[in-house]
Design an enzyme around this catalytic site. Structure first.
Site, mmCIF file in Angstrom:
data_model
loop_
_atom_site.group_PDB
_atom_site.id
_atom_site.type_symbol
_atom_site.label_atom_id
_atom_site.label_comp_id
_atom_site.label_asym_id
_atom_site.label_seq_id
_atom_site.Cartn_x
_atom_site.Cartn_y
_atom_site.Cartn_z
ATOM 1 C CG ASP A 1 -9.901 8.387 5.978
ATOM 2 O OD1 ASP A 1 -10.731 8.654 5.276
ATOM 3 O OD2 ASP A 1 -8.737 8.518 5.484
ATOM 4 N N GLY B 1 0.796 5.577 0.788
ATOM 5 C CA GLY B 1 0.104 6.702 1.259
ATOM 6 C C GLY B 1 0.968 7.911 1.162
ATOM 7 N N GLY C 1 1.001 -1.117 0.030
ATOM 8 C CA GLY C 1 0.022 0.148 -0.092
ATOM 9 C C GLY C 1 0.977 1.015 -0.054
#
Lengths: 434, 338
Positions: free
Chosen positions: A135, A23, A21
């Site tokens: 979130d 970010g 991932g």
């Protein structure tokens, strides 16, 4: 002193695999802990990238470490190397719900009910700890291979990304944001929003999971940012959906946060409570779906590319911690010492000092130089020793004492010349003891 | 919860007494340990309801008052902190809630808990200071201690204790969250009560400067950033004048700050600059400081011309840099032996 069994944690204790991932603040890697063979997720945050006080980051880590709940990805540990902070978290082998959605396009209502129920359980715990996730969306709901559901990416990424986004340009997608979040700003103590914002986002996520995308996803996120507070709340429509889920979504998406139910109230809603008794069969469906998805992604072999190259921190062991771009000149204490010495009668000692000290200062070629001129850039440990001995010299009350200390200094210089690095080693040992 | 409460009509005094008994029975080697841990958790939850109410009940001032009296009378806080490690993970947080709520409770403008801690049980404060030595309870102790030092008398007690210097060691502990939490406590104890701190810094110049300089020279980026930031804050406090006069006359400090200027990290360069500027701007500089500044005149000019101020989004920074550069150019030329 304490933690004697606890050796400092380093990157060497982890075998880092692929990026799973990325970010704004760094990438997430899958890794294996070499001491207990446990799979972990490591988030790498470059602390020097932003001007943000490191306090913002450390506070979040402290908060994370205080959370222990089966519905929340657990924090393991953190370590620092160079400018990077490595946050080690529990690894969830099933990926995120957003990954699952990408594979399945949309999820059956039962599975959605199971996921949302566990999200609510996580939120009950979090809200009880006076924490707002801020979130909630499918990408931040992780799954294990056994169908466990865990909230992720709050705190370190959530909070910090939010404040950062505020500073820089707005990069997030506001589809999941509660109207009061958009109109009132960041936190409740600024008259902003509270944990009810997570409930709104849970409602949007429910729509996302069951239809494949959040409402208004076809529009420009910047445009709908202004629409969400003005428009009426989205509703879930269509004959494919049960009344239960439609009703659940309606409750989550009550515009007034005060009238919106809490997470623990929603756990009693039919949509999630009717799972009781069928839990294991629904979970089995979810597990199968996760397995199929994992098989497919293994077959296609898609690997996420990290935003920052991994080598940057893995192979930087030999690198100097701080490179002095500027060659600062700190010779004053020595030259002062020389000045003072020159006025005394001990000319011979002065001469011997003079040779050695001035060689430090001036010539790179002097073979006598006890410490290389390059190291004169800073107060190197070795020089520190000379400095300290000099201070001791000044403390000497009688001439005889001073002479002895002087002799010690001369001897030290000679020994250092014979065995370069000797003084540095002594200082290192001293600093260990201190 | 309401019916539970009725069926179980324990007075706050009963709860506190039962809690003390159960905590003292905790023993990791005993088979019954889990049972007593659960019992403590249950009682602490009841304490929480007395203090903060629950869904159906609002807290009652007289009940809270009874509870507080019983807590002081039985040394309950002492028992809880001394046995914190034996309590379950969630119970420890309830201890924090109990402690903080009692601290905040005021009668006639005074906190009876603060009086109790200072006059009767300062051992509790000492235990809290040493909290970071335990990985399990370090964070809870840190948080309680920070609630305590919001009160000036306790802050004074803490920084006057020889144990206070332990924090300079705790910030190097291998467990990241404990190390950074210790730093937060260190920071708070030196920034909240300005007058108290100014006296402390003036009286402890040597020890403090040695310790903070060590932190600034640490290999750990986070320790470095935090300690420079703390120093910056102290430097900006006008009350700290006595400390500052000594600090900016000491060439050792100047050297350490100059190394920050040449650090690889942009943020450390900036933090370094915000301290360095005071060395330059100080009207009457010590000879040693002046010597170093003058010696490095060329270096500074070169450095500040290349100093990347644009990446910091700070409008004042350019002005400050120009001012410092101007001051540096005024420095005398030094003849070099070469």
């Amino acid at each position: 002193m304490f933690y004697q069994t606890h050796t400092p944690i380093t990157i060497k204790q982890y075998d880092i695999f692929q990026c799973i991932g990325k970010g704004n603040f760094g990438d997430v890697y899958k890794a294996k802990c070499l001491t207990n063979a446990q799979d972990v997720a490591i988030k790498v945050v470059n602390l020097d990238e932003s001007n943000e006080d490191v306090k913002a980051f450390t506070q979040e880590i402290q908060f994370l470490s205080r959370l222990r709940n089966p519905y929340i990805t657990s924090y393991i540990e953190t370590f620092v190397k160079d400018f990077n902070m490595f946050i080690v978290m529990e690894y969830c082998g099933g990926g995120s719900c957003s990954d699952l959605l990408r594979y399945a396009k949309k999820l059956p209502e039962d599975i959605v009910a199971l996921i949302i129920r566990d999200v609510l359980k996580g939120l009950v715990y979090l809200h009880n700890e006076k924490k707002v996730h801020r979130d909630i969306k499918s990408a931040n709901i992780l799954l294990t291979e056994y169908g466990e559901v865990k909230l992720a990416d709050f705190g370190v990424s959530g909070e910090i990304t939010l404040t950062m986004k505020k500073r820089n340009t707005f990069v997030g997608t506001p589809f999941w944001m509660a109207p009061e979040v958009i109109t009132r700003g960041k936190s409740s103590d600024e008259g902003g929003y509270n944990e009810k914002a997570d409930i709104w986002s849970t409602g949007i996520t429910t729509i996302e999971l069951v239809t494949g995308s959040p409402p208004l996803a076809q529009y420009d996120p910047m445009k709908i940012l202004f629409d969400i507070p003005k428009k009426r709340p989205p509703v879930l429509v269509g004959i494919n959906f049960s009344d239960n889920i439609k009703d659940f979504v309606k409750y989550c998406l009550i515009k007034d946060p005060k009238a919106r139910p809490r997470a623990k109230d929603l756990l009693h809603h039919q949509f999630v409570s009717r799972l009781t008794g069928r839990n294991s069969s629904v979970k089995a469906m979810l597990v199968k779906m996760i397995r199929d998805k994992n098989m497919q992604s293994l077959a296609t072999g898609k690997v996420k590319k990290p935003k920052y190259p991994l080598e940057r921190f893995v192979d930087s062991d030999s690198e100097e911690q701080s490179s002095a771009k500027v060659q600062w000149d700190f010779e004053t204490f020595k030259s002062e010492f020389l000045r003072r010495r020159s006025s005394t009668t001990n000319k011979e000692v002065y001469k011997r000092y003079g040779d050695n000290y001035s060689s430090l200062q001036v010539s790179a070629s002097s073979p006598l130089s006890p410490i290389s001129p390059e190291s004169a850039v800073g107060v190197k440990p070795g020089q520190l020793l000379f400095y300290c001995v000099e201070q001791v010299y000044h403390r000497g009350r009688t001439e005889a004492t001073q002479r002895t200390v002087e002799q010690l200094l001369v001897n030290l210089l000679e020994y250092e010349h014979e065995l370069p690095g000797l003084c540095e080693a002594i200082v290192e040992e001293l600093s260990h003891v201190l | 919860m309401a019916f539970l409460f009725k069926r179980n009509p324990k007075t706050p005094q009963d709860i506190v007494r039962a809690l003390n008994d159960s905590v003292l029975k905790l023993d990791v080697n005993s088979d019954n340990n889990k049972k007593y841990q659960d019992e403590c958790a249950r009682l602490l939850a009841q304490v929480k309801v007395v203090l903060h109410g629950d869904d159906e009940n609002d807290p009652q001032p007289d009940q809270i008052s009874h509870l507080a009296q019983e807590v002081y009378a039985t040394d309950c806080l002492y028992t809880l902190i001394a046995n914190l490690k034996k309590l379950s993970f969630d119970s420890r947080k309830d201890v924090l809630i109990l402690f903080s709520t009692l601290l905040r409770r005021q009668i006639a403008g005074k906190s009876p808990t603060v009086d109790y801690l200072i006059t009767q049980r300062p051992e509790i404060i000492a235990m809290l200071i040493k909290g970071p030595e335990s990985q399990e309870t370090g964070l809870i102790c840190g948080q309680i201690l920070r609630d305590c030092i919001k009160f000036e008398v306790i802050n004074k007690y803490v920084i006057s204790s020889p144990l206070f210097w332990n924090f300079f060691k705790y910030v190097h502990l291998p467990v990241f969250e404990i190390a950074t939490d210790s730093f937060t406590t260190l920071h708070d104890s030196l920034t909240i009560h300005k007058k108290l701190v100014s006296e402390f810094l003036a009286n402890n110049y040597d020890v403090f400067t040695t310790q903070i300089n060590k932190l600034i020279q640490s290999n750990n980026y986070v320790t470095k950033r935090q300690s420079v930031r703390l120093l910056s804050e102290l430097v900006l406090q006008r009350q700290n004048q006595a400390f500052l006069n000594k600090y900016f006359d000491d060439s050792t400090n100047l050297k350490i700050i100059m190394f920050l200027l040449s650090d690889k990290s942009k943020n450390l360069q900036l933090e370094g600059f915000h301290i360095f500027k005071f060395f330059v701007a100080k009207p009457k500089k010590s000879q040693k400081v002046l010597d170093i500044l003058a010696k490095n005149k060329e270096n500074f000019i070169e450095f500040f011309n290349a100093f990347d101020i644009h990446s910091f989004n700070d409008v004042n920074l350019a002005d400050e840099r120009d001012y410092i550069l101007m001051e540096i150019q005024k420095l005398p030329e030094i003849e070099r032996i070469s």
